[in-house]
Design a protein around this motif. Structure first.
Motif, mmCIF file in Angstrom:
data_model
loop_
_atom_site.group_PDB
_atom_site.id
_atom_site.type_symbol
_atom_site.label_atom_id
_atom_site.label_comp_id
_atom_site.label_asym_id
_atom_site.label_seq_id
_atom_site.Cartn_x
_atom_site.Cartn_y
_atom_site.Cartn_z
ATOM 1 N N GLY A 185 -2.946 89.057 62.518
ATOM 2 C CA GLY A 185 -1.693 88.443 62.991
ATOM 3 C C GLY A 185 -1.591 87.014 62.510
ATOM 4 O O GLY A 185 -2.103 86.097 63.153
ATOM 5 N N ALA A 186 -0.964 86.838 61.341
ATOM 6 C CA ALA A 186 -0.913 85.484 60.749
ATOM 7 C C ALA A 186 0.410 84.813 61.097
ATOM 8 O O ALA A 186 1.192 84.439 60.227
ATOM 9 N N ALA B 205 2.058 81.879 64.155
ATOM 10 C CA ALA B 205 1.824 80.465 64.436
ATOM 11 C C ALA B 205 0.345 80.187 64.794
ATOM 12 O O ALA B 205 -0.327 79.365 64.154
ATOM 13 N N VAL B 206 -0.159 80.900 65.791
ATOM 14 C CA VAL B 206 -1.543 80.661 66.232
ATOM 15 C C VAL B 206 -2.539 81.199 65.198
ATOM 16 O O VAL B 206 -3.552 80.553 64.879
ATOM 17 N N ALA C 38 -1.805 90.262 57.423
ATOM 18 C CA ALA C 38 -0.452 89.732 57.546
ATOM 19 C C ALA C 38 0.508 90.748 56.956
ATOM 20 O O ALA C 38 0.098 91.757 56.377
ATOM 21 N N LYS D 19 1.329 89.174 69.181
ATOM 22 C CA LYS D 19 1.921 89.197 70.516
ATOM 23 C C LYS D 19 1.497 90.490 71.207
ATOM 24 O O LYS D 19 1.355 91.544 70.551
ATOM 25 N N ILE E 17 -1.569 97.952 66.318
ATOM 26 C CA ILE E 17 -2.616 97.432 65.424
ATOM 27 C C ILE E 17 -3.967 98.113 65.639
ATOM 28 O O ILE E 17 -4.908 97.873 64.878
ATOM 29 N N ASN F 187 -1.848 84.689 75.104
ATOM 30 C CA ASN F 187 -1.482 84.229 76.447
ATOM 31 C C ASN F 187 -1.506 85.368 77.469
ATOM 32 O O ASN F 187 -1.290 86.533 77.117
ATOM 33 N N GLU G 99 6.133 89.048 75.721
ATOM 34 C CA GLU G 99 4.868 89.275 76.439
ATOM 35 C C GLU G 99 5.155 89.231 77.943
ATOM 36 O O GLU G 99 4.567 88.438 78.688
HETATM 37 N N1 LIG Z 1 2.854 79.653 69.454
HETATM 38 C C1 LIG Z 1 2.199 78.944 70.375
HETATM 39 O O1 LIG Z 1 2.339 77.707 70.476
HETATM 40 C C2 LIG Z 1 1.235 79.602 71.306
HETATM 41 C C3 LIG Z 1 1.064 80.985 71.335
HETATM 42 N N2 LIG Z 1 0.108 81.510 72.168
HETATM 43 C C4 LIG Z 1 -0.160 82.941 72.187
HETATM 44 O O2 LIG Z 1 -0.795 83.302 70.961
HETATM 45 C C5 LIG Z 1 -0.480 84.663 70.617
HETATM 46 C C6 LIG Z 1 0.150 84.672 69.231
HETATM 47 O O3 LIG Z 1 1.376 83.946 69.339
HETATM 48 P P1 LIG Z 1 2.145 83.346 68.091
HETATM 49 O O4 LIG Z 1 1.207 82.985 67.026
HETATM 50 O O5 LIG Z 1 3.069 82.326 68.630
HETATM 51 O O6 LIG Z 1 2.999 84.624 67.649
HETATM 52 P P2 LIG Z 1 3.718 84.894 66.268
HETATM 53 O O7 LIG Z 1 4.817 85.826 66.563
HETATM 54 O O8 LIG Z 1 4.021 83.602 65.589
HETATM 55 O O9 LIG Z 1 2.591 85.623 65.422
HETATM 56 C C7 LIG Z 1 2.220 86.956 65.599
HETATM 57 C C8 LIG Z 1 1.998 87.506 64.216
HETATM 58 O O10 LIG Z 1 1.472 88.818 64.312
HETATM 59 C C9 LIG Z 1 2.058 89.568 63.278
HETATM 60 N N3 LIG Z 1 1.962 90.994 63.493
HETATM 61 C C10 LIG Z 1 2.427 91.737 64.511
HETATM 62 N N4 LIG Z 1 2.149 93.032 64.312
HETATM 63 C C11 LIG Z 1 1.495 93.098 63.130
HETATM 64 C C12 LIG Z 1 0.971 94.176 62.371
HETATM 65 N N5 LIG Z 1 1.060 95.433 62.794
HETATM 66 N N6 LIG Z 1 0.380 93.904 61.183
HETATM 67 C C13 LIG Z 1 0.290 92.641 60.735
HETATM 68 N N7 LIG Z 1 0.773 91.563 61.419
HETATM 69 C C14 LIG Z 1 1.373 91.810 62.599
HETATM 70 C C15 LIG Z 1 3.508 89.110 63.284
HETATM 71 O O11 LIG Z 1 4.161 89.504 62.112
HETATM 72 P P3 LIG Z 1 5.770 89.625 62.094
HETATM 73 O O12 LIG Z 1 6.292 88.217 62.179
HETATM 74 O O13 LIG Z 1 6.033 90.303 60.788
HETATM 75 O O14 LIG Z 1 6.152 90.441 63.287
HETATM 76 C C16 LIG Z 1 3.295 87.599 63.388
HETATM 77 O O15 LIG Z 1 3.090 87.018 62.136
HETATM 78 C C17 LIG Z 1 0.467 85.153 71.720
HETATM 79 O O16 LIG Z 1 -0.264 85.810 72.713
HETATM 80 C C18 LIG Z 1 1.053 83.845 72.290
HETATM 81 O O17 LIG Z 1 1.488 83.955 73.608
HETATM 82 C C19 LIG Z 1 -0.708 80.728 72.942
HETATM 83 C C20 LIG Z 1 -0.539 79.372 72.955
HETATM 84 C C21 LIG Z 1 0.463 78.703 72.180
#
Ligand SMILES: NC(=O)C1=CN([C@@H]2O[C@H](COP(=O)(O)OP(=O)(O)OC[C@H]3O[C@@H](n4cnc5c(N)ncnc54)[C@H](OP(=O)(O)O)[C@@H]3O)[C@@H](O)[C@H]2O)C=CC1
Ligand SMILES: CC(C)(CO)C(=O)C(=O)O
Length: 329
Positions: A7-8, A10-11, A30, A76, A83, A102, A284
């Motif tokens: 999952g590439a 934000a985090v 990704a 998420k 996955i 989260n 979520e």
């Molecule tokens: N952003 C923040 O500031 C914070 C986030 N968090 C937590 O961190 C976790 C991640 O959040 P965040 O980074 O914001 O989320 P994002 O939506 O930015 O990142 C999730 C990534 O997972 C990818 N993904 C989902 N399904 C697949 C798959 N089957 N194969 C490959 N990639 C996949 C998404 O791709 P696609 O975009 O193509 O769907 C996306 O790039 C969550 O639990 C969030 O609550 C915690 C603290 C702070």
């Protein structure tokens, strides 16, 4: 150490950049525009302290990356069932899998002890996909205090000057968490292996319930609403109710509501759950709102303010098509 981030976003990009700076052999799973950008330019991270680029391996085929020394999952929660098959491809004997996400995690009641021990959470782990594929013995909990936004494919902006990550094992040990922590920590990134990861989960949930519920109703960052006296008063009530659930669940926190309000009035990042609702993406909802509320019911803790706000957010989520179903990814 060979580490893959699943999952590439934000985090995920932030942690991949940190691991690369720390000397790990990093890859990411990704897809779409992120995959193309990371293949072409690597990952770009910008924090208040520095900006750097990390060339990392990237694929949409986990089998091509193969078994890892450690895996970090940063998708998420509604994406977890989808996955599971890919995640299985990254596991070698005993590969630890840290879920840096989260809310209440799927493994929460594993090694919990007492009458709730081993309880499953079907709304978070439908069909026991994670329980079966990863299993609670490989799982590590991860709680990140950082505001991260993907500003372009493969490029993450971190608002928080000092970020923190807590890692810990469901059973309470710290050895596997410490190995990963050592690769991640930096002068502006505190990474601690903790014995009670559930306490860190509840403390972060107190924050997420406040920023998430009020953010979902206003569609604004906390900086736009937390200075309003009536909002600040309701934030205090939500923080107190969430704190009472944490204590009843056996993990009292030291959450400072006033410090949280003061910090949040400067936060321009809109919570990730708010961004998902706004975009009509599966939220979520259960890990952040629904399951903490279920815990309150289970422990007999009254949560009138949370109940009202969660009901309103659920109505908004359903109307926006962002209320998660079991098959979304
Ligand atoms: N952003 C923040 O500031 C914070 C986030 N968090 C937590 O961190 C976790 C991640 O959040 P965040 O980074 O914001 O989320 P994002 O939506 O930015 O990142 C999730 C990534 O997972 C990818 N993904 C989902 N399904 C697949 C798959 N089957 N194969 C490959 N990639 C996949 C998404 O791709 P696609 O975009 O193509 O769907 C996306 O790039 C969550 O639990 C969030 O609550 C915690 C603290 C702070
Ligand atoms: C807002 C923040 C940084 C803390 O509540 C968060 O966890 C999120 O964006 O999901």
């Amino acid at each position: 150490m060979k580490v893959c981030i699943y999952g590439a976003g934000a985090v995920g990009c932030y942690l991949a950049g940190r691991l690369h700076r720390g000397g790990a052999q990093v890859s990411v799973v990704a897809r779409g525009a992120n995959l193309a950008a990371i293949r072409e330019r690597g990952i770009t991270v910008e924090t208040p302290a520095r900006r750097w680029q990390s060339p990392v391996a990237a694929s949409d085929d986990p089998a091509a990356l193969g078994p890892q020394d450690a895996v970090i999952v940063a998708v998420k929660a509604p994406a977890l069932p989808a996955i599971a098959p890919g995640l299985a491809q990254l596991l070698g004997d005993g590969t630890p899998v840290a879920f840096v996400m989260n809310g209440i995690p799927w493994w929460y009641f594993a090694h919990h002890g007492g009458p709730m021990d081993g309880r499953r959470l079907p709304r978070i782990d439908p069909g026991d996909a994670m329980w079966t594929t990863v299993g609670p013995d490989r799982a590590l909990g991860g709680v990140i205090l950082a505001s991260c936004d993907l500003v372009a494919p493969g490029e993450v902006h971190v608002e928080t000057p000092k970020s923190t990550l807590y890692l810990g094992e469901p059973a309470g040990g710290t050895a596997r968490a410490e190995a990963l922590a050592a690769l991640l920590r930096d002068d502006d990134f505190t990474v601690a292996a903790v014995a009670d990861i559930r306490q860190a989960i509840w403390a972060k949930l107190q924050m997420n319930l406040c920023s998430g519920l009020f953010g979902c109703l206003s569609n604004r960052a906390p900086s736009a609403t937390f200075h309003i006296p009536a909002v600040a008063e309701a934030v205090r009530r939500v923080a107190a109710e969430a704190g009472a659930i944490a204590a009843a669940m056996g993990h009292p926190t030291q959450f400072d509501a006033e410090a949280n309000i003061a910090r949040a009035t400067k936060q321009v990042h809109r919570s990730s759950i708010v961004q998902d609702l706004d975009a009509g993406r599966p939220m979520e909802f259960h890990p952040t709102f629904g399951t903490p509320q279920e815990c309150a019911r289970m422990m007999g803790v009254p949560t009138p303010t949370m109940d009202l706000l969660i009901a309103l957010v659920e109505a908004r989520a359903r109307a926006a098509g962002a209320y998660p179903t079991e098959t979304q990814a």
